[in-house]
Design an enzyme around this catalytic site. Structure first.
Site, PDB file in Angstrom:
ATOM      1  N   PRO A 164       0.587  -1.203   0.002  1.00 19.89           N
ATOM      2  CA  PRO A 164       0.108   0.039  -0.023  1.00 19.89           C
ATOM      3  C   PRO A 164       0.833   1.370  -0.044  1.00 19.89           C
ATOM      4  O   PRO A 164       1.864   1.423   0.745  1.00 19.89           O
ATOM      5  CB  PRO A 164      -1.013  -0.161   1.256  1.00 19.89           C
ATOM      6  CG  PRO A 164      -0.247  -1.079   2.087  1.00 19.89           C
ATOM      7  CD  PRO A 164       0.482  -2.125   0.877  1.00 19.89           C
ATOM      8  N   ASN A 165       0.587   2.259  -0.821  1.00 15.41           N
ATOM      9  CA  ASN A 165       0.873   3.590  -1.004  1.00 15.41           C
ATOM     10  C   ASN A 165       2.257   3.632  -1.404  1.00 15.41           C
ATOM     11  O   ASN A 165       2.756   4.895  -1.994  1.00 15.41           O
ATOM     12  CB  ASN A 165       0.941   4.253   0.311  1.00 15.41           C
ATOM     13  CG  ASN A 165      -0.316   4.458   1.103  1.00 15.41           C
ATOM     14  OD1 ASN A 165      -1.392   4.733   0.512  1.00 15.41           O
ATOM     15  ND2 ASN A 165      -0.592   3.795   2.260  1.00 15.41           N
ATOM     16  N   ARG A 180       4.855  12.728  -1.369  1.00 14.95           N
ATOM     17  CA  ARG A 180       5.078  13.521  -0.294  1.00 14.95           C
ATOM     18  C   ARG A 180       6.216  12.779   0.394  1.00 14.95           C
ATOM     19  O   ARG A 180       6.613  11.621   0.103  1.00 14.95           O
ATOM     20  CB  ARG A 180       3.837  13.417   0.577  1.00 14.95           C
ATOM     21  CG  ARG A 180       2.738  14.429   0.204  1.00 14.95           C
ATOM     22  CD  ARG A 180       1.578  14.624   1.218  1.00 14.95           C
ATOM     23  NE  ARG A 180       2.028  14.959   2.576  1.00 14.95           N
ATOM     24  CZ  ARG A 180       1.590  14.271   3.458  1.00 14.95           C
ATOM     25  NH1 ARG A 180       0.871  13.040   3.503  1.00 14.95           N
ATOM     26  NH2 ARG A 180       2.043  14.767   4.728  1.00 14.95           N
ATOM     27  N   TYR A 229      11.406   8.806   1.971  1.00 12.37           N
ATOM     28  CA  TYR A 229      11.340   8.062   0.718  1.00 12.37           C
ATOM     29  C   TYR A 229      12.199   8.426  -0.241  1.00 12.37           C
ATOM     30  O   TYR A 229      12.104   7.673  -1.340  1.00 12.37           O
ATOM     31  CB  TYR A 229       9.916   7.554   0.532  1.00 12.37           C
ATOM     32  CG  TYR A 229       9.152   7.005   1.725  1.00 12.37           C
ATOM     33  CD1 TYR A 229       9.629   5.948   2.300  1.00 12.37           C
ATOM     34  CD2 TYR A 229       8.248   7.548   2.223  1.00 12.37           C
ATOM     35  CE1 TYR A 229       9.011   5.094   3.451  1.00 12.37           C
ATOM     36  CE2 TYR A 229       7.384   7.034   3.304  1.00 12.37           C
ATOM     37  CZ  TYR A 229       7.941   5.716   3.821  1.00 12.37           C
ATOM     38  OH  TYR A 229       7.352   5.563   4.937  1.00 12.37           O
ATOM     39  N   ASN A 233       8.238  -5.503  -1.177  1.00 16.15           N
ATOM     40  CA  ASN A 233       8.143  -4.416  -0.175  1.00 16.15           C
ATOM     41  C   ASN A 233       6.414  -4.368   0.311  1.00 16.15           C
ATOM     42  O   ASN A 233       5.705  -3.759  -0.525  1.00 16.15           O
ATOM     43  CB  ASN A 233       8.364  -2.994  -0.822  1.00 16.15           C
ATOM     44  CG  ASN A 233       8.540  -2.042   0.059  1.00 16.15           C
ATOM     45  OD1 ASN A 233       8.063  -2.045   1.345  1.00 16.15           O
ATOM     46  ND2 ASN A 233       8.932  -0.870  -0.341  1.00 16.15           N
ATOM     47  N   ALA A 263       3.373  -1.060   4.611  1.00 12.68           N
ATOM     48  CA  ALA A 263       2.753  -0.900   6.032  1.00 12.68           C
ATOM     49  C   ALA A 263       2.414  -2.588   6.494  1.00 12.68           C
ATOM     50  O   ALA A 263       2.571  -2.967   7.436  1.00 12.68           O
ATOM     51  CB  ALA A 263       1.523  -0.249   6.366  1.00 12.68           C
ATOM     52  N   HIS A 298       4.484  -4.809   8.872  1.00 14.31           N
ATOM     53  CA  HIS A 298       4.407  -4.772  10.344  1.00 14.31           C
ATOM     54  C   HIS A 298       3.019  -5.442  10.960  1.00 14.31           C
ATOM     55  O   HIS A 298       2.926  -5.322  12.200  1.00 14.31           O
ATOM     56  CB  HIS A 298       4.622  -3.240  10.930  1.00 14.31           C
ATOM     57  CG  HIS A 298       5.504  -2.802  10.093  1.00 14.31           C
ATOM     58  ND1 HIS A 298       6.807  -2.830  10.166  1.00 14.31           N
ATOM     59  CD2 HIS A 298       5.546  -1.390   9.130  1.00 14.31           C
ATOM     60  CE1 HIS A 298       7.595  -2.033   9.467  1.00 14.31           C
ATOM     61  NE2 HIS A 298       6.607  -1.297   8.712  1.00 14.31           N
ATOM     62  N   GLU A 356      13.036  -9.202   1.097  1.00 18.08           N
ATOM     63  CA  GLU A 356      12.393  -8.074   1.451  1.00 18.08           C
ATOM     64  C   GLU A 356      12.941  -6.819   1.118  1.00 18.08           C
ATOM     65  O   GLU A 356      14.445  -6.490   1.461  1.00 18.08           O
ATOM     66  CB  GLU A 356      11.974  -8.329   2.834  1.00 18.08           C
ATOM     67  CG  GLU A 356      11.380  -7.127   3.648  1.00 18.08           C
ATOM     68  CD  GLU A 356      11.245  -7.459   4.973  1.00 18.08           C
ATOM     69  OE1 GLU A 356      12.194  -8.314   5.463  1.00 18.08           O
ATOM     70  OE2 GLU A 356      10.328  -6.862   5.610  1.00 18.08           O
ATOM     71  N   HIS A 390      13.089  -2.486   1.881  1.00 17.34           N
ATOM     72  CA  HIS A 390      12.520  -1.358   2.342  1.00 17.34           C
ATOM     73  C   HIS A 390      13.055  -0.002   1.899  1.00 17.34           C
ATOM     74  O   HIS A 390      14.358   0.003   1.664  1.00 17.34           O
ATOM     75  CB  HIS A 390      12.220  -1.341   3.731  1.00 17.34           C
ATOM     76  CG  HIS A 390      11.515  -2.150   4.091  1.00 17.34           C
ATOM     77  ND1 HIS A 390      10.189  -2.343   4.179  1.00 17.34           N
ATOM     78  CD2 HIS A 390      11.509  -3.890   4.610  1.00 17.34           C
ATOM     79  CE1 HIS A 390       9.544  -3.372   4.591  1.00 17.34           C
ATOM     80  NE2 HIS A 390      10.359  -4.309   5.182  1.00 17.34           N
ATOM     81  N   ARG A 395      13.461   3.820  12.763  1.00 18.59           N
ATOM     82  CA  ARG A 395      12.277   4.473  12.564  1.00 18.59           C
ATOM     83  C   ARG A 395      11.488   3.949  13.900  1.00 18.59           C
ATOM     84  O   ARG A 395      12.079   3.624  14.806  1.00 18.59           O
ATOM     85  CB  ARG A 395      11.377   4.335  11.277  1.00 18.59           C
ATOM     86  CG  ARG A 395      12.177   4.978  10.016  1.00 18.59           C
ATOM     87  CD  ARG A 395      11.510   4.772   8.808  1.00 18.59           C
ATOM     88  NE  ARG A 395      10.245   5.603   8.825  1.00 18.59           N
ATOM     89  CZ  ARG A 395       9.460   5.392   8.107  1.00 18.59           C
ATOM     90  NH1 ARG A 395       9.584   4.591   7.035  1.00 18.59           N
ATOM     91  NH2 ARG A 395       8.224   5.933   8.091  1.00 18.59           N
ATOM     92  N   ARG A 436       7.452  -0.140  13.777  1.00 15.78           N
ATOM     93  CA  ARG A 436       8.145  -0.695  12.454  1.00 15.78           C
ATOM     94  C   ARG A 436       9.154  -1.816  12.390  1.00 15.78           C
ATOM     95  O   ARG A 436       9.755  -1.904  11.806  1.00 15.78           O
ATOM     96  CB  ARG A 436       8.634   0.497  11.491  1.00 15.78           C
ATOM     97  CG  ARG A 436       7.423   1.516  11.216  1.00 15.78           C
ATOM     98  CD  ARG A 436       8.080   2.524  10.064  1.00 15.78           C
ATOM     99  NE  ARG A 436       7.141   3.710  10.069  1.00 15.78           N
ATOM    100  CZ  ARG A 436       6.022   3.925   9.366  1.00 15.78           C
ATOM    101  NH1 ARG A 436       5.829   2.948   8.486  1.00 15.78           N
ATOM    102  NH2 ARG A 436       5.475   5.037   9.259  1.00 15.78           N
TER     103      ARG A 436
HETATM  104  O1  CA2 Z   1      10.729   2.108   3.670  1.00  7.26           O
HETATM  105  C1  CA2 Z   1       9.837   1.263   3.270  1.00  7.26           C
HETATM  106  O2  CA2 Z   1      10.026   0.961   1.855  1.00  7.26           O
HETATM  107  C2  CA2 Z   1       8.193   1.036   3.754  1.00  7.26           C
HETATM  108  O3  CA2 Z   1       7.919  -0.370   3.386  1.00  7.26           O
HETATM  109  C3  CA2 Z   1       7.604   2.111   3.148  1.00  7.26           C
HETATM  110  C4  CA2 Z   1       6.006   2.184   3.830  1.00  7.26           C
HETATM  111  C5  CA2 Z   1       6.327   1.986   5.466  1.00  7.26           C
HETATM  112  O4  CA2 Z   1       5.015   1.773   5.970  1.00  7.26           O
HETATM  113  C6  CA2 Z   1       7.020   0.938   5.870  1.00  7.26           C
HETATM  114  O5  CA2 Z   1       7.048   0.983   7.263  1.00  7.26           O
HETATM  115  C7  CA2 Z   1       8.348   1.120   5.282  1.00  7.26           C
HETATM  116  C8  CA2 Z   1       5.295   3.158   3.278  1.00  7.26           C
HETATM  117  C9  CA2 Z   1       4.871   3.253   1.721  1.00  7.26           C
HETATM  118  C10 CA2 Z   1       4.910   4.499   1.139  1.00  7.26           C
HETATM  119  O6  CA2 Z   1       4.213   5.598   1.876  1.00  7.26           O
HETATM  120  C11 CA2 Z   1       4.187   6.869   1.383  1.00  7.26           C
HETATM  121  C12 CA2 Z   1       3.871   7.818   2.425  1.00  7.26           C
HETATM  122  C13 CA2 Z   1       3.743   8.962   2.368  1.00  7.26           C
HETATM  123  C14 CA2 Z   1       4.010   9.342   0.824  1.00  7.26           C
HETATM  124  C15 CA2 Z   1       4.180   8.487   0.026  1.00  7.26           C
HETATM  125  C16 CA2 Z   1       4.211   7.250   0.133  1.00  7.26           C
END
Ligand code: CA2
Length: 143
Positions: free
Chosen positions: A9-10, A17, A22, A73, A76, A79, A97, A99, A106, A110
């Site tokens: 997701p995301n 953002r 990231y 990857n 979220a 976790h 895996e 990240h 962090r 996480r």
């Molecule tokens: O560091 C990573 O690749 C993560 O898997 C990214 C996830 C996060 O929940 C993991 O703890 C670590 C988040 C994906 C992207 O989220 C965004 C948030 C804001 C703006 C754009 C993407």
């Protein structure tokens, strides 16, 4: 060699953002990196991104007998998802895996990775380059 790259997701929102965490690269740039790596390394790479846990589980199940390696990857779901862990264990395809951020530095929430328990390697904090490293690791050890 056929490699399935899964993003949770995301991840499709990358670059929009939180560039401090990231990086400023977009999801489109990640897709370009995967295509470039496939061509250069003579690999078949399929990418799938979903915001839905069950869809990721379905894709892992469908990979059985079709793919030689998985780069994942879980975002979220890293976790929280015992379902993704179980699916990776069920298909027993070598999985790495990835990240983008260094999750070890962090928040406490996480610090657990369930899917990571079924992975042969974890790469974190290398930005989008981590995906390339994961693919090269699978090629080196499982082709
Ligand atoms: O560091 C990573 O690749 C993560 O898997 C990214 C996830 C996060 O929940 C993991 O703890 C670590 C988040 C994906 C992207 O989220 C965004 C948030 C804001 C703006 C754009 C993407």
């Amino acid at each position: 060699m056929k490699i399935l790259v899964l993003n949770g997701p995301n991840i499709n929102m990358l670059g929009i953002r939180e560039p401090g965490i990231y990086g400023k690269n977009s999801f489109t740039e990640l897709l370009a990196l995967l295509a470039e790596t496939a061509e250069k390394e003579n690999l078949e790479i399929e990418q799938y991104q979903s915001n839905h846990e069950g869809c990721l589980v379905d894709k892992i199940q469908e990979a059985y007998g079709k793919f030689d390696g998985i780069v994942i990857n879980p975002a979220a779901y890293t976790h929280t998802s015992i379902a993704i862990l179980d699916a990776l264990k069920a298909v027993a395809i070598p999985a790495v895996e990835v990240h983008i951020s260094d999750v070890s530095q962090r928040e406490d929430f996480r610090q657990i990775s369930y899917p990571g328990l079924a992975c042969v390697k974890t790469i974190m904090g290398r930005g989008l380059e981590g995906y390339r490293e994961a693919i090269l690791y699978l090629k080196e050890h499982y082709a």
